[in-house]
Design an enzyme around this catalytic site. Structure first.
Site, PDB file in Angstrom:
ATOM      1  CD  GLU A 208      -6.760   7.464 -10.102  1.00  0.00           C
ATOM      2  OE1 GLU A 208      -7.973   7.482  -9.535  1.00  0.00           O
ATOM      3  OE2 GLU A 208      -6.396   7.953 -11.226  1.00  0.00           O
ATOM      4  CB  CYS A 242     -13.209   5.152  -4.611  1.00  0.00           C
ATOM      5  SG  CYS A 242     -13.135   5.006  -6.674  1.00  0.00           S
TER       6      CYS A 242
HETATM    7  P1  NAD Z   1      -5.497   1.707   2.004  1.00  0.00           P
HETATM    8  O1  NAD Z   1      -4.894   3.205   1.839  1.00  0.00           O
HETATM    9  O2  NAD Z   1      -5.464   1.332   3.568  1.00  0.00           O
HETATM   10  O3  NAD Z   1      -4.634   0.698   1.273  1.00  0.00           O
HETATM   11  C1  NAD Z   1      -4.332   0.482   0.011  1.00  0.00           C
HETATM   12  C2  NAD Z   1      -2.948  -0.110  -0.288  1.00  0.00           C
HETATM   13  O4  NAD Z   1      -1.908   0.796   0.441  1.00  0.00           O
HETATM   14  C3  NAD Z   1      -2.878  -1.378   0.366  1.00  0.00           C
HETATM   15  O5  NAD Z   1      -2.378  -2.379  -0.756  1.00  0.00           O
HETATM   16  C4  NAD Z   1      -2.146  -1.747   1.523  1.00  0.00           C
HETATM   17  O6  NAD Z   1      -1.564  -2.575   1.537  1.00  0.00           O
HETATM   18  C5  NAD Z   1      -1.190  -0.249   1.364  1.00  0.00           C
HETATM   19  N1  NAD Z   1      -0.914   0.303   2.575  1.00  0.00           N
HETATM   20  C6  NAD Z   1      -1.617   0.508   3.687  1.00  0.00           C
HETATM   21  N2  NAD Z   1      -1.201   1.001   4.695  1.00  0.00           N
HETATM   22  C7  NAD Z   1       0.116   1.519   4.270  1.00  0.00           C
HETATM   23  C8  NAD Z   1       1.186   2.174   4.832  1.00  0.00           C
HETATM   24  N3  NAD Z   1       1.113   2.924   5.848  1.00  0.00           N
HETATM   25  N4  NAD Z   1       2.160   2.294   4.015  1.00  0.00           N
HETATM   26  C9  NAD Z   1       2.259   1.842   2.810  1.00  0.00           C
HETATM   27  N5  NAD Z   1       1.256   1.197   2.304  1.00  0.00           N
HETATM   28  C10 NAD Z   1       0.130   0.996   2.966  1.00  0.00           C
HETATM   29  O7  NAD Z   1      -6.771   1.924   1.204  1.00  0.00           O
HETATM   30  P2  NAD Z   1      -7.943   0.678   1.260  1.00  0.00           P
HETATM   31  O8  NAD Z   1      -8.522   0.580   2.574  1.00  0.00           O
HETATM   32  O9  NAD Z   1      -7.469  -0.659   0.714  1.00  0.00           O
HETATM   33  O10 NAD Z   1      -8.952   1.345   0.207  1.00  0.00           O
HETATM   34  C11 NAD Z   1     -10.137   2.330   0.493  1.00  0.00           C
HETATM   35  C12 NAD Z   1      -9.895   3.618   0.339  1.00  0.00           C
HETATM   36  O11 NAD Z   1      -9.153   3.773  -1.307  1.00  0.00           O
HETATM   37  C13 NAD Z   1     -10.768   4.431   0.072  1.00  0.00           C
HETATM   38  O12 NAD Z   1     -10.250   5.844   0.695  1.00  0.00           O
HETATM   39  C14 NAD Z   1     -11.310   4.739  -1.415  1.00  0.00           C
HETATM   40  O13 NAD Z   1     -11.936   6.012  -1.523  1.00  0.00           O
HETATM   41  C15 NAD Z   1      -9.970   4.536  -2.016  1.00  0.00           C
HETATM   42  N6  NAD Z   1      -9.947   4.249  -3.484  1.00  0.00           N
HETATM   43  C16 NAD Z   1      -9.887   5.150  -4.435  1.00  0.00           C
HETATM   44  C17 NAD Z   1     -10.025   4.763  -5.695  1.00  0.00           C
HETATM   45  C18 NAD Z   1      -9.839   5.760  -6.999  1.00  0.00           C
HETATM   46  O14 NAD Z   1      -9.867   5.106  -7.971  1.00  0.00           O
HETATM   47  N7  NAD Z   1      -9.616   6.867  -6.658  1.00  0.00           N
HETATM   48  C19 NAD Z   1     -10.342   3.371  -5.800  1.00  0.00           C
HETATM   49  C20 NAD Z   1     -10.687   2.418  -4.811  1.00  0.00           C
HETATM   50  C21 NAD Z   1     -10.642   3.106  -3.491  1.00  0.00           C
END
Ligand code: NAD
Length: 453
Positions: A208, A242
């Site tokens: 997602e 998002c």
């Molecule tokens: P992110 O990808 O930075 O982090 C998400 C999760 O991944 C966190 O739990 C984090 O600890 C983990 N993570 C971060 N870097 C990692 C790595 N290198 N390896 C493994 N795990 C890692 O995202 P965010 O900043 O928390 O959220 C924002 C993003 O999420 C935006 O792009 C937004 O559009 C998207 N989003 C999508 C939805 C959806 O339902 N499609 C909903 C909410 C947010």
């Protein structure tokens, strides 16, 4: 690092308990009760992490989670029923059924923007489908992460559901484990890392993700309503949604009127919260800096004030933005709305196709042909006609992206299906055994042609 926890869950899964309808129902009821009991603490955590008011937190975090649980409890029994399918003439005497089987142990990785809902809603899906689960909330919302861990620890045995708190290192250690399913919500960049990790074990996944979701305002749109709904969808949660409209494409004939109205509605909707200090925060200093950097990409028509201490940026409207500017190269994910004009719908198609498939798309028009032209000729996860964000808030519509904005979908029955493997079983009759498949010869060939033509 997490092998023993995953194996413990797998052993519990093999007891078969999670597959029982009564067990799933009971766990969902317990989850709901636990959220209700801990409501005050959860609201407090969301306030501390993102300065969400109780009303906003209820509308966008607790409410949708309750709705997801209630909807699942109402329909789960019927969803679990094996689906009987037709069989072709070549299979006479047999019965084909699709069984919805849990995968086993699921890993759920959540982001920070709706830190409660986006950790617990997928969990509802995982439990409803009969899986065990490990939930990894975002480290960027530490109070909510702690509150989730406490809530789930109080409610479930770790052999069934366990929270693992931590940052990237923890997430990557979890991703090394051969889970049976991975459900990831987060950014496109990390989505690629998750997909790569999953490929090592050929683990099925849902991604997602996000993207640049456009709002298109055609010249025949009900402008005042369009402006209001765009302002609300964009600036809710300080633009950290998002499916928030990332930018607006407005027909040049109605641009001046739209600009006036979107400014008016933004002020009407958010000025009070800004004054009272209840407007949501930007999640971190780093994100605020990134957003502040975008302010010079255009002319600030409204807002543009930021405060590093309170981590706030006032709802900002930008015009005169170059399509190549840095703000247009990544998902904004903050309270800045660039507005562009267009002359023809072909131009709209070209502009949207110029970027990766968005997670959402919104078109405002009173013309069915325009509606169809936009929704049928552009690829995007989902969206609304004459509204923003609301398509995500119904359990009857699958929610997810396409291409760069994600893979797979969830909500309602789709969550149950996402966390289930569709196992096809053909039960053959032992009363008849047609000799055809065992025989060679002209007659066989004749019958085969009849059967398969
Ligand atoms: P992110 O990808 O930075 O982090 C998400 C999760 O991944 C966190 O739990 C984090 O600890 C983990 N993570 C971060 N870097 C990692 C790595 N290198 N390896 C493994 N795990 C890692 O995202 P965010 O900043 O928390 O959220 C924002 C993003 O999420 C935006 O792009 C937004 O559009 C998207 N989003 C999508 C939805 C959806 O339902 N499609 C909903 C909410 C947010």
């Amino acid at each position: 690092m997490f092998t023993s926890l995953r194996e413990k869950q797998k052993h519990f899964f093999y007891t078969g308990q999670t597959k029982e309808y009564a067990f799933r129902k009971k766990q969902l009821e317990r989850l709901k009760e636990a959220i209700q009991t801990n409501e005050a603490e959860l609201l407090e955590a969301l306030k501390l992490d993102l300065n969400k008011t109780n009303e906003e937190a209820f509308l966008t975090e607790l409410g949708p989670t309750y709705q997801e649980i209630n909807h699942t409890l109402k329909h789960l029994k019927e969803w679990m029923e094996p689906e009987k399918v037709k069989t072709p003439a070549s299979h006479v005497g047999s019965v084909g059924k699709i069984h919805y089987e849990p995968y086993g142990v699921a890993l759920i990785i959540a982001p920070w923007n709706y830190p409660l809902q986006l950790a617990l809603s997928p969990l509802v899906g995982a439990i409803s489908a009969g899986n065990c689960a490990i939930v990894k909330p975002s480290e960027l919302t530490p109070h909510t992460s702690k509150a989730i861990a406490k809530l789930l620890d109080q409610t479930f045995d770790e052999a069934f559901v366990k929270t693992v708190e931590g940052a990237v290192d923890v997430s990557q250690a979890l991703l090394k484990e051969p889970f049976d399913y991975i459900f990831f919500t987060g950014s496109v960049g990390v989505g690629k890392i998750v997909m790569e990790a999953a490929s090592k074990n050929l683990t099925p996944i849902t991604l997602e993700l996000g993207g640049k979701s456009p709002a298109i305002v055609h010249e025949d749109a009900k402008l005042d309503l369009a402006a209001k709904r765009i302002a609300w969808g964009k600036f809710l949660n300080a633009g950290q949604t998002c499916v928030a409209p990332d930018y607006v494409l407005v027909h040049e004939r109605v641009y001046p009127a739209f600009l006036k109205k979107v400014k008016k509605h933004t002020k009407a909707l958010f000025d009070k919260a800004l004054l009272k200090g209840t407007y949501p925060q930007v999640v971190s200093g780093r994100h605020l800096e990134r957003l502040a950097g975008f302010l010079s990409d255009g002319q600030v028509e409204l807002g543009g004030q930021y405060n590093k201490e309170s981590r706030t940026l006032t709802p900002t409207i930008l015009t005169e933005v170059n399509w190549e500017a840095s703000i247009m190269q990544e998902e904004i994910f903050g309270p800045i709305l660039p507005i562009f004009t267009y002359q023809s719908l072909d131009e709209v198609l070209d502009k949207v196709r110029d970027k990766a498939n968005p997670l959402a798309l919104y078109v405002f028009t009173e013309n069915k042909k325009v509606e169809a032209l936009i929704t049928e000729n552009l690829s995007f996860g989902g969206g609304c006609i004459n509204d923003t964000v609301m398509h995500l808030a119904t359990p009857y519509l699958p929610f997810g992206g396409v291409g760069e904005s994600g893979t797979g979908a969830y909500h309602g029955v789709e969550s149950f299906r996402t966390f289930s493997h569709r196992k096809s079983i053909l039960k053959q009759s032992t009363k008849v055994d047609l000799p055809l498949r065992y025989k060679q010869g002209k007659l066989t060939m004749k019958v085969l042609r009849k059967l398969f033509n």
